[in-house]
Write a protein that holds these residues in place. Structure first.
Motif, PDB file in Angstrom:
ATOM      1  N   TYR A  42     -85.212  98.718  25.240  1.00 11.52           N
ATOM      2  CA  TYR A  42     -85.523  97.810  24.133  1.00 11.52           C
ATOM      3  C   TYR A  42     -86.687  96.889  24.479  1.00 11.52           C
ATOM      4  CZ  TYR A  42     -82.755  93.603  25.660  1.00 11.52           C
ATOM      5  OH  TYR A  42     -82.246  92.488  26.301  1.00 11.52           O
ATOM      6  N   GLY A 266     -82.377 102.553  22.428  1.00 16.49           N
ATOM      7  CA  GLY A 266     -82.687 101.153  22.702  1.00 16.49           C
ATOM      8  C   GLY A 266     -84.109 100.807  22.319  1.00 16.49           C
ATOM      9  N   GLN A 269     -84.254  99.755  18.803  1.00 14.42           N
ATOM     10  CA  GLN A 269     -83.721  98.403  18.639  1.00 14.42           C
ATOM     11  C   GLN A 269     -84.804  97.369  18.940  1.00 14.42           C
ATOM     12  OE1 GLN A 269     -80.501  96.790  18.096  1.00 14.42           O
ATOM     13  NE2 GLN A 269     -80.020  98.692  17.044  1.00 14.42           N
ATOM     14  N   GLY A 270     -85.496  97.552  20.074  1.00 16.32           N
ATOM     15  CA  GLY A 270     -86.544  96.616  20.444  1.00 16.32           C
ATOM     16  C   GLY A 270     -87.711  96.648  19.484  1.00 16.32           C
TER      17      GLY A 270
END
Length: 325
Positions: A42, A266, A269-270
């Motif tokens: 992320y 991930g 998400q980041g």
């Protein structure tokens, strides 16, 4: 153009030097630690969106490896870091950071963007003022449907998570308060195991009870209080499982890891949190941005693991899948 005027413009440019713009400071408070694959993913997503225009600083709560009794102490250190840095924006990575620090940020005017939140964020803080962000929803139900197609002969599934707060939140929407479910004639068992010896015993004896395992979160497994590195847990599980091993997150898929499945990333998400943060830093208010879900998941598989277990993907899944090798 008048020669004197032209010379003056050139000299003004020399004395002024190259035009530069101050970068905004963004403090990222990680629930976990920087060497964890999830955090690394992320953070790459955040850097991809924010890295050029902003200065990102990181603080680790380290709540995967530290005992819960130490969480508040780490949260106080994170708050001190915030006060020292005075960032233009704060990013809170995962549930523990929002749970431990969210209400304190409500008393400030600093915009806050969360990511990787498994629980309802309103259980931690009221939204709509200076806090918004990205939700993470493990695709358990959709993953089960895809596994029915990938391995139609399997009738006994084991879903294996560690016994962390994050794991309990992650499985709540699918299992509720149950640990055994039946879906389309398939028995689906949930086990939350934090002890390394018990984890190993469960994996080694899996063939007696299950036809396949789906590994979830495995970063808080410990041996008499000593944290077992998550990479060791994953690779040991892959090497010793007597039944095919699938996964819910892309970081668990590889030639010596899980075979694959419908996974979350991930990085996404980041990236999504970075997009929200960029909007705010460019003038939007956090109150004007509703929380988002990063992505719907994608199929990712390891050809090495597929060959090991003799798995051939259905055409419909194979056509939309990515492969790690």
């Amino acid at each position: 153009m008048n020669k004197v005027l032209l010379i003056g413009i050139v000299l003004f440019g020399v004395f002024l030097g190259p035009v530069s713009f101050a970068k905004s400071t963004v403090l990222v408070i990680e629930s976990y630690h920087g060497t964890l694959a999830w955090d690394q993913e992320y953070k790459q997503g955040l850097e991809a969106i924010l890295g050029q225009e902003n200065q990102l600083s990181y603080f680790e709560l380290d709540s995967k490896r530290l005992p819960e009794a130490d969480y508040q102490r780490r949260a106080e250190l994170a708050w001190q870091r915030y006060q020292e840095l005075k960032p233009e924006l704060v990013i809170l990575g995962d549930d523990n950071a929002l749970r431990l620090l969210g209400k304190r940020f409500l008393a400030t005017n600093t915009p806050v963007v969360f990511l990787g939140i498994n629980n309802n964020p309103r259980d931690y803080v009221p939204l709509g003022r200076n806090i918004t962000g990205v939700l993470e929803r493990p695709l358990i139900k959709r993953s089960m449907v895809s596994l029915f197609r990938i391995d139609p002969g399997a009738k006994r599934f084991l879903i294996l998570f560690d016994n962390s707060v994050t794991s309990r939140i992650s499985v709540k929407s699918y299992f509720g308060d149950e640990s055994e479910l039946s879906d389309r004639g398939v028995s689906i068992t949930l086990k939350l195991i934090g002890n390394w010896e018990q984890w190993q015993e469960t994996v080694l004896s899996a063939a007696s009870h299950y036809d396949l395992i789906v590994i979830g979160i495995y970063t808080s497994v410990s041996d008499e209080g000593l944290h077992i590195p998550s990479d060791k847990v994953l690779r040991w599980t892959s090497a010793h499982t007597p039944v095919p091993l699938f996964g819910f997150w892309d970081i668990s898929v590889g030639p010596d890891k899980a075979m694959g499945g419908l996974v979350l990333s991930g990085y996404e998400q980041g990236r999504e949190a970075g997009i929200i943060a960029r909007e705010i830093l460019r003038g939007a208010t956090a109150a004007s941005i509703r929380p988002r879900v990063a992505q719907k998941g994608y199929y990712l598989f390891s050809k090495t693991q597929m060959k090991k277990w003799g798995v051939e993907l259905p055409v419909g899944i194979a056509q939309v899948s990515s492969f790690v090798e």
